[in-house]
Design an enzyme around this catalytic site. Structure first.
Site, PDB file in Angstrom:
ATOM      1  N   GLU A  11       6.056   1.082  -8.958  1.00 14.68           N
ATOM      2  CA  GLU A  11       6.059   2.137  -7.940  1.00 14.68           C
ATOM      3  C   GLU A  11       6.675   1.658  -6.627  1.00 14.68           C
ATOM      4  O   GLU A  11       7.297   2.432  -5.915  1.00 14.68           O
ATOM      5  CB  GLU A  11       4.643   2.663  -7.707  1.00 14.68           C
ATOM      6  CG  GLU A  11       4.092   3.503  -8.860  1.00 14.68           C
ATOM      7  CD  GLU A  11       3.456   2.680  -9.962  1.00 14.68           C
ATOM      8  OE1 GLU A  11       3.581   1.430  -9.947  1.00 14.68           O
ATOM      9  OE2 GLU A  11       2.823   3.275 -10.865  1.00 14.68           O
TER      10      GLU A  11
ATOM     11  N   PHE B 202     -12.452   7.394 -12.404  1.00 10.46           N
ATOM     12  CA  PHE B 202     -11.436   6.514 -12.958  1.00 10.46           C
ATOM     13  C   PHE B 202     -10.128   6.688 -12.193  1.00 10.46           C
ATOM     14  O   PHE B 202      -9.644   7.798 -11.991  1.00 10.46           O
ATOM     15  CB  PHE B 202     -11.216   6.819 -14.444  1.00 10.46           C
ATOM     16  CG  PHE B 202     -10.123   5.984 -15.056  1.00 10.46           C
ATOM     17  CD1 PHE B 202     -10.268   4.599 -15.147  1.00 10.46           C
ATOM     18  CD2 PHE B 202      -8.947   6.559 -15.511  1.00 10.46           C
ATOM     19  CE1 PHE B 202      -9.254   3.818 -15.684  1.00 10.46           C
ATOM     20  CE2 PHE B 202      -7.932   5.786 -16.047  1.00 10.46           C
ATOM     21  CZ  PHE B 202      -8.084   4.403 -16.136  1.00 10.46           C
ATOM     22  N   GLN B 203      -9.564   5.596 -11.748  1.00  9.42           N
ATOM     23  CA  GLN B 203      -8.314   5.563 -10.989  1.00  9.42           C
ATOM     24  C   GLN B 203      -8.366   6.403  -9.720  1.00  9.42           C
ATOM     25  O   GLN B 203      -7.389   7.002  -9.311  1.00  9.42           O
ATOM     26  CB  GLN B 203      -7.126   5.978 -11.871  1.00  9.42           C
ATOM     27  CG  GLN B 203      -6.881   4.957 -12.963  1.00  9.42           C
ATOM     28  CD  GLN B 203      -5.539   5.120 -13.645  1.00  9.42           C
ATOM     29  OE1 GLN B 203      -4.999   6.213 -13.732  1.00  9.42           O
ATOM     30  NE2 GLN B 203      -4.990   4.013 -14.133  1.00  9.42           N
TER      31      GLN B 203
ATOM     32  N   LYS C 181      -5.521  16.608  -9.198  1.00  3.34           N
ATOM     33  CA  LYS C 181      -4.984  17.090 -10.477  1.00  3.34           C
ATOM     34  C   LYS C 181      -5.326  18.558 -10.729  1.00  3.34           C
ATOM     35  O   LYS C 181      -4.480  19.319 -11.198  1.00  3.34           O
ATOM     36  CB  LYS C 181      -5.554  16.221 -11.601  1.00  3.34           C
ATOM     37  CG  LYS C 181      -4.871  16.427 -12.926  1.00  3.34           C
ATOM     38  CD  LYS C 181      -5.308  15.383 -13.945  1.00  3.34           C
ATOM     39  CE  LYS C 181      -4.571  15.603 -15.268  1.00  3.34           C
ATOM     40  NZ  LYS C 181      -4.959  14.588 -16.259  1.00  3.34           N
TER      41      LYS C 181
ATOM     42  N   MET D 220      14.406 -19.120   4.073  1.00  2.75           N
ATOM     43  CA  MET D 220      14.104 -18.857   5.471  1.00  2.75           C
ATOM     44  C   MET D 220      12.859 -19.623   5.916  1.00  2.75           C
ATOM     45  O   MET D 220      12.810 -20.172   7.014  1.00  2.75           O
ATOM     46  CB  MET D 220      13.918 -17.356   5.702  1.00  2.75           C
ATOM     47  CG  MET D 220      13.710 -16.986   7.146  1.00  2.75           C
ATOM     48  SD  MET D 220      15.085 -17.542   8.176  1.00  2.75           S
ATOM     49  CE  MET D 220      16.036 -16.042   8.304  1.00  2.75           C
TER      50      MET D 220
HETATM   51  C1  LIG Z   1       6.881  -9.721   0.510  1.00  2.03           C
HETATM   52  C2  LIG Z   1       7.150 -10.865   1.405  1.00  2.03           C
HETATM   53  N1  LIG Z   1       6.482 -12.023   1.233  1.00  2.03           N
HETATM   54  C3  LIG Z   1       6.736 -13.088   2.039  1.00  2.03           C
HETATM   55  C4  LIG Z   1       7.654 -13.000   3.034  1.00  2.03           C
HETATM   56  C5  LIG Z   1       7.931 -14.194   3.946  1.00  2.03           C
HETATM   57  N2  LIG Z   1       9.310 -14.643   3.785  1.00  2.03           N
HETATM   58  C6  LIG Z   1      10.313 -14.252   4.600  1.00  2.03           C
HETATM   59  S1  LIG Z   1      11.796 -14.844   4.155  1.00  2.03           S
HETATM   60  C7  LIG Z   1      11.151 -15.694   2.859  1.00  2.03           C
HETATM   61  C8  LIG Z   1      12.002 -16.509   1.971  1.00  2.03           C
HETATM   62  C9  LIG Z   1      12.957 -15.714   1.185  1.00  2.03           C
HETATM   63  O1  LIG Z   1      13.478 -16.534   0.175  1.00  2.03           O
HETATM   64  P1  LIG Z   1      14.711 -16.065  -0.686  1.00  2.03           P
HETATM   65  O2  LIG Z   1      14.476 -14.698  -1.184  1.00  2.03           O
HETATM   66  O3  LIG Z   1      15.031 -17.092  -1.689  1.00  2.03           O
HETATM   67  O4  LIG Z   1      15.863 -15.949   0.405  1.00  2.03           O
HETATM   68  P2  LIG Z   1      16.555 -17.145   1.241  1.00  2.03           P
HETATM   69  O5  LIG Z   1      15.850 -17.207   2.563  1.00  2.03           O
HETATM   70  O6  LIG Z   1      16.417 -18.395   0.464  1.00  2.03           O
HETATM   71  O7  LIG Z   1      17.965 -16.701   1.415  1.00  2.03           O
HETATM   72  C10 LIG Z   1       9.764 -15.498   2.799  1.00  2.03           C
HETATM   73  C11 LIG Z   1       8.863 -16.115   1.814  1.00  2.03           C
HETATM   74  C12 LIG Z   1       8.307 -11.751   3.198  1.00  2.03           C
HETATM   75  N3  LIG Z   1       9.202 -11.538   4.166  1.00  2.03           N
HETATM   76  N4  LIG Z   1       8.049 -10.731   2.360  1.00  2.03           N
END
Ligand SMILES: Cc1ncc(C[n+]2csc(CCOP(=O)(O)OP(=O)(O)O)c2C)c(N)n1
Ligand SMILES: [Mg+2]
Lengths: 588, 156
Positions: A48, A115-116, A165, A487
């Site tokens: 979703e 439920f749900q 529903k 990042m």
């Molecule tokens: C749902 C979610 N969980 C955690 C984060 C924290 N976060 C921001 S950037 C990042 C790393 C992203 O890694 P990747 O997708 O490999 O991209 P890269 O930075 O390596 O290009 C994380 C864990 C986030 N922004 N969103």
């Protein structure tokens, strides 16, 4: 007629073409009716959350077309609705109007922990613009029409309709009558001011004419009100450089001579230095988020601020304004452009100062992009993005995920098409790219769409490859695989002594994965293969996945550390202790 | 910290009270008092919220965000110089009648019930400070239970 028929009739009247969603017990009647009608193209997501991002893609990409649409997602009660939450919270943060329809347990058992059953209204209240739960079939149509009105009036945002529903199946009374054409919701306190007031506008013009070191800010509001062309005209008319928020990108061509590029945490040197020294900031449709301002009490201390913003609660929230203009960006620019008092000023010294800022790291960046590889001979993300930009002449649609690759895509693609850049900004939701790209492609089928993800984010909604396969969507998929949550790794290497806690990541064989979905794939490890691989994806009629093996130590710079001010901007990779300092005089 | 009263009119729809209290929580305030009643207009509620904040900009933020709710019709801050803030307390106390009589001329209270010898239930209306002072003067040691409505306010 029944509740479900009225629901679908109202969606149709509101111009909905696509419904993204996933069925389940409490929404089955609506799905069944939809199938009978056959008026919507139903797209089944594999989760979703994916459906919510697809709906966002529709809204975001279509707003600049002749037929703006509001994306609609649908889910069942309980877990289905809860899986929408992240996508809805994301839409709320980024002011994206979408409509989420959820099934709810029957009115007779609501609040019995049936439920749900989940308290959908309770959960969605703080992350949506409005929620509705029709308790009788005759409320459904009115609620849908009001939902669309609320979602797109003023600052946009998601609206949730939670439909029990039994209400879906209920018949309305014989004498039921609803006049959709003439319906106006009764919301006496819900209004917005599209047109700017005269008096602040005059003061704004005065400040603009007097300013010696002004900077224009282009925010999401410019895109949302389709005012890119007007902003460009305005900037040219008054001769003022433009800095972009993440969501302002692609409002005007990225290489426009007045463009300073992106501002803020990962903004360009020229944008951030110009803001630091500015005597006037003229902000259009943005909210001075902390990723834009850095430390607030050090932000643009010598500048007057003119803030044009549709949402009055954003004015004076983070940054005190000198002139507040609570109005629609398009209308304001339109009025400003017609004002004979507005003058062109050469501002030679400011222009020279800014060209100086532009030169600070320009040459190094050019060399880095040309070299194309990092320490271990692995590819640089910025080079991949740059080559994509060259090959496509900056004309394609880019849907980024969240991370270093997102910032690279924001910075190094030369956006030429209005509204061609899509990303999760306010929430920064990893996994948004693949599903959002699906919505973008459906909204703008004639244009080429690239989903650019990291290895981390890609795996958060990788299941939507199934949707791409099933719907035979021509989305080009790029994974910039650096083997890390890059990042976060960057923060670790700069501020956590290089301890990589929870960031190295083992990924599956993306080739086998894409093969499982029948999507062609190519892995790229060498610089000379980058352009041919991109070309191959362009030439292929249909979806294709490209995995680029990237250097984990590449940093996205400049960077203003979180909580720091613009003076703390890190421009170059810090040298390991003991080696010669790389700082040169004259620019800091 | 300075006490603030915010007066809001809103459509009487389900979830509105929920939204208002959620916003105030999100802004990290603890509500001092919150009173809701129906207004003269059918379907429109009148809400008075009091909270503590010195920073005017933050108060304005709360007001503007309240105004954003689709159900909210109008919001404004009421200051003590230009409005009356009043509340009512119902107090159950153990005290002899004579003791109470000595406050008659200074406090606006009414005895509701005085069945048993010394157990008395009274109602007192006034400003928050006035009620606090009354309770202190009567003597906290005599008080068994207090119910206070919280502040409602009206502009002069
Ligand atoms: C749902 C979610 N969980 C955690 C984060 C924290 N976060 C921001 S950037 C990042 C790393 C992203 O890694 P990747 O997708 O490999 O991209 P890269 O930075 O390596 O290009 C994380 C864990 C986030 N922004 N969103
Ligand atoms: Mg990565």
């Amino acid at each position: 007629m029944t509740g479900k028929e009225l629901l679908l009739k109202a969606l149709k009247e509101k111009g909905v073409k696509f419904v993204f969603g996933y069925t389940g017990g409490a929404i089955m009647p609506v799905f069944d009716e939809m199938d009978k009608l056959g008026t919507f193209r139903f797209i089944m997501s594999r989760h979703e959350q994916g459906a919510a991002f697809m709906a966002q893609g529709i809204t975001r990409a279509s707003l600049s077309t002749d037929e703006p649409q509001i994306g609609v997602c649908m889910a069942t009660s309980g877990p289905g609705a809860m899986n929408l939450v992240t996508g809805i919270a994301d839409a709320y943060m980024d002011s994206v109007p979408i409509i989420a329809v959820t099934g709810q347990v029957a009115t007779g058992v609501i609040a019995t922990d049936a439920f749900q059953e989940s308290d959908v209204v309770g959960v969605m209240l703080p992350i949506s613009k409005q929620t509705y739960m029709p308790l009788r079939a005759d409320e459904v149509e009115k609620n849908v029409h009001e939902a669309f009105y609320v979602a797109r009036t003023g600052r946009g945002g998601p609206v949730v309709l939670d439909v029990p529903k039994d209400v879906q199946n209920q018949l309305v009374a014989e004498n039921y009558y609803f006049d959709a054409m003439n319906f106006r919701p009764i919301l006496p306190g819900f209004f917005y001011h599209p047109t700017p007031a005269r008096e602040p506008l005059q003061r704004a013009i005065d400040l603009i004419n007097r300013s010696e070191r002004p900077v224009l800010f282009c925010g999401h509001g410019v895109i949302n009100s389709n005012a890119g062309k007007l902003l460009q005209e305005f900037a040219e008319k008054v001769n003022i450089p433009v800095a972009f928020t993440l969501h302002g990108i692609s409002a005007l061509p990225a290489d426009h001579p007045l463009s300073l590029g992106m501002m803020g945490m990962h903004g360009t040197v020229e944008a951030n230095r110009a803001i630091m020294e500015a005597d006037l900031l003229i902000a259009f449709g943005m909210r001075f988020d902390d990723r834009v301002t850095g430390k607030l009490n050090e932000y643009a201390r010598n500048a007057d601020v003119i803030h044009v913003e549709i949402d009055p609660s954003e004015i004076d929230k983070n940054v005190a304004t000198s002139v507040a203009i609570n109005a629609d960006v398009y209308r304001t620019l339109h009025v400003l452009l017609g004002d004979p008092m507005l003058t062109y000023k050469p501002r030679r010294r400011w222009r020279e100062r800014i060209s100086g800022f532009r030169q600070v790291i320009a040459e190094e960046l050019r060399q880095e992009i040309a070299s194309g590889v990092g320490d271990a001979g692995k590819l640089l993300m910025k080079t991949v993005v740059h080559q994509l930009s060259e090959l496509t002449q900056g004309r394609d649609l880019i849907v980024a995920d969240v991370g270093q690759h997102q910032m690279m895509a924001a910075r190094f693609y030369n956006y030429q098409t209005t509204n061609s850049w899509f990303a999760s900004g306010g929430a920064g939701t990893m996994g948004c790219s693949l599903p959002m790209a699906i919505g973008v492609k459906l909204a703008r089928p004639a244009e080429r769409v690239w989903s650019i993800s990291g290895d981390g984010g890609f795996q958060m909604n990788a299941q939507e490859l199934g949707t791409i396969m099933e719907q035979q969507l021509n989305v080009k998929i790029i994974i910039l695989n650096n083997g890390y949550l890059g990042m976060v790794r960057q923060w670790q290497s700069l501020f956590f002594d290089g301890r990589y806690a929870g960031t190295p990541m083992l990924s599956p064989d993306f080739g086998l994965l894409s093969q499982a979905y029948g999507i062609p794939y190519r892995k790229v490890e060498r610089l000379e293969d980058v352009a041919p691989a991109l070309q191959q994806a362009i030439d292929h009629q249909g979806a294709m996945m490209l995995e680029f093996v990237c250097d984990p130590s590449e940093l996205i710079l400049p960077m203003i550390p979180a909580g720091g001010g613009f003076e703390d901007m890190i421009i170059r990779r810090p040298q390991p202790a003991g080696s010669a300092s790389d700082s040169e005089g004259g620019e800091s | 910290m300075k006490r603030r009263a915010i007066l809001a009119f809103m459509l009487d729809r389900p979830g509105v009270l929920n939204k208002v209290s959620m916003l105030i929580r999100k802004k990290m305030y603890n509500v001092d008092t919150l009173t809701v009643c129906s207004s003269r207009k059918p379907g429109v509620s009148r809400m008075t919220i009091t909270l503590r904040e010195d920073d005017q900009a933050r108060v304005n933020q709360v007001i503007r965000q309240l105004e954003k709710f689709t159900e909210v019709i109008s919001v404004k801050e009421l200051d003590t110089d230009h409005s009356y803030w009043r509340e009512v307390a119902i107090v159950k106390l153990e005290v002899d009648g004579m003791h109470l009589e000595s406050f008659r001329d200074r406090y606006n209270f009414e005895i509701l019930n005085q069945q048993a010898n010394e157990i008395c239930i009274l109602q007192v209306a006034g400003s928050t400070r006035n009620i606090d002072a009354f309770l202190d003067e009567v003597g906290q040691e005599h008080i068994i239970e207090i119910a206070r409505t919280g502040v409602t306010a009206l502009e002069k």
